[in-house]
Write a protein that holds these residues in place. Structure first.
Motif, short mmCIF file in Angstrom:
data_model
loop_
_atom_site.label_atom_id
_atom_site.label_comp_id
_atom_site.label_asym_id
_atom_site.label_seq_id
_atom_site.Cartn_x
_atom_site.Cartn_y
_atom_site.Cartn_z
N ALA A 85 -10.10 -2.87 -5.78
CA ALA A 85 -9.47 -3.30 -4.54
C ALA A 85 -8.43 -2.28 -4.09
CB ALA A 85 -8.82 -4.67 -4.73
N LEU A 86 -7.64 -1.78 -5.02
CA LEU A 86 -6.63 -0.78 -4.67
C LEU A 86 -7.26 0.51 -4.20
CD1 LEU A 86 -3.99 -1.30 -7.52
CD2 LEU A 86 -3.90 -2.12 -5.14
N ALA A 154 0.17 -5.31 -9.79
CA ALA A 154 -0.16 -5.74 -8.44
C ALA A 154 1.08 -5.75 -7.55
CB ALA A 154 -0.78 -7.14 -8.48
N HIS A 155 2.21 -6.24 -8.07
CA HIS A 155 3.46 -6.23 -7.30
C HIS A 155 3.88 -4.79 -6.98
CE1 HIS A 155 4.67 -10.44 -7.11
NE2 HIS A 155 4.23 -10.59 -8.35
N GLU A 156 3.75 -3.90 -7.96
CA GLU A 156 4.09 -2.50 -7.72
C GLU A 156 3.16 -1.87 -6.69
OE1 GLU A 156 4.78 1.64 -10.29
OE2 GLU A 156 4.54 -0.29 -11.32
N LEU A 161 1.95 0.21 -1.22
CA LEU A 161 1.11 0.22 -0.02
C LEU A 161 1.84 -0.21 1.25
CD1 LEU A 161 -2.13 -1.37 -1.54
CD2 LEU A 161 -1.73 1.04 -1.01
N THR A 162 3.02 -0.81 1.09
CA THR A 162 3.76 -1.29 2.26
C THR A 162 5.11 -0.60 2.43
OG1 THR A 162 4.77 -3.12 1.02
CG2 THR A 162 2.67 -3.55 2.13
N GLY A 163 5.56 0.15 1.42
CA GLY A 163 6.87 0.76 1.45
C GLY A 163 6.87 2.18 1.99
#
Length: 215
Positions: A85-86, A154-156, A161-163
């Motif tokens: 997925a990543l 997953a949190h990292e 991906l958003t930071g």
């Protein structure tokens, strides 16, 4: 295996745990290192996570948990799903033009769901720990260690991906390379010096042979 990799390179026999590059691009963030458990050698694709034992080896090398790790087949499936997925989301974010890197909206939505499911695997909280005279952050939770590590990665990944670092994420375009990297220097073009040398060698060959007359 994500479609961007599985279709672009022929499969190769699994090289065995001793050949899994646990320290491949060791300075990259952990989510990128998870994505890079798929790699290529001379156009042959390799997968570093095909057994629970290989997953244990990778997690031990990368995360260095204090607890013993004994992942099962379900853990392996979840980590592989998160990895794929990543890779799909990273390919979309970077505008990856490597063969078969494009995904449909439905596939990207599925990838987002998989990441969110992984992040929810193990609710955890932060505690303070003192080790060797130093104060450290110690995330804890009630879930199994492999579930906590999955959620942590997953949190990292979500933060990556958003930071602000999302704009530094790159796909490596060296011949046959399938890796991703974070561009930590403006002039960095490749995931590693090895790939850079391959590109320069290929360019050198073309310069000296493209105008040679046929024999």
């Amino acid at each position: 295996m994500d479609s961007a990799t599985a279709q672009s390179l022929p499969a190769a026999p699994n090289p065995g745990p001793q050949a899994v590059p646990n320290l491949l691009l060791p300075r990259e963030p952990v989510p990128i290192r998870l994505m890079n458990t798929v790699w290529a050698v001379r156009t042959r694709r390799h997968d570093g996570l095909t057994t629970p034992g290989e997953l244990a080896t990778w997690l031990t090398a990368v995360e260095q948990p204090e607890e013993a790790i004994a992942p099962d087949a379900a853990d392996l499936e979840r980590f592989r799903a998160l990895r794929d997925a990543l890779r799909r989301l990273a390919a979309d974010l970077t505008g990856d033009t490597r063969p078969y890197a494009e995904s449909t909206d439905a596939e990207l939505n599925d990838a987002v769901t998989i990441v969110n499911q992984a992040a929810a695997q193990a609710p955890n909280w932060s505690q303070l720990a003192r080790r060797d005279g130093n104060l450290e952050l110690a995330p804890v939770g009630s879930a199994r260690v492999t579930q906590r590590l999955l959620a942590s990665i997953a949190h990292e990944a979500i933060a990556l991906l958003t930071g602000p670092d999302r704009d530094k994420l790159r796909a490596c375009y060296a011949p046959n390379c399938v890796l991703f990297f974070l561009q930590d220097q403006p002039r960095r073009e490749w995931c590693s010096p090895v790939c850079g040398n391959r590109v320069r060698a290929a360019r050198h060959y073309l310069r000296h042979h493209q105008n040679q007359p046929d024999r």
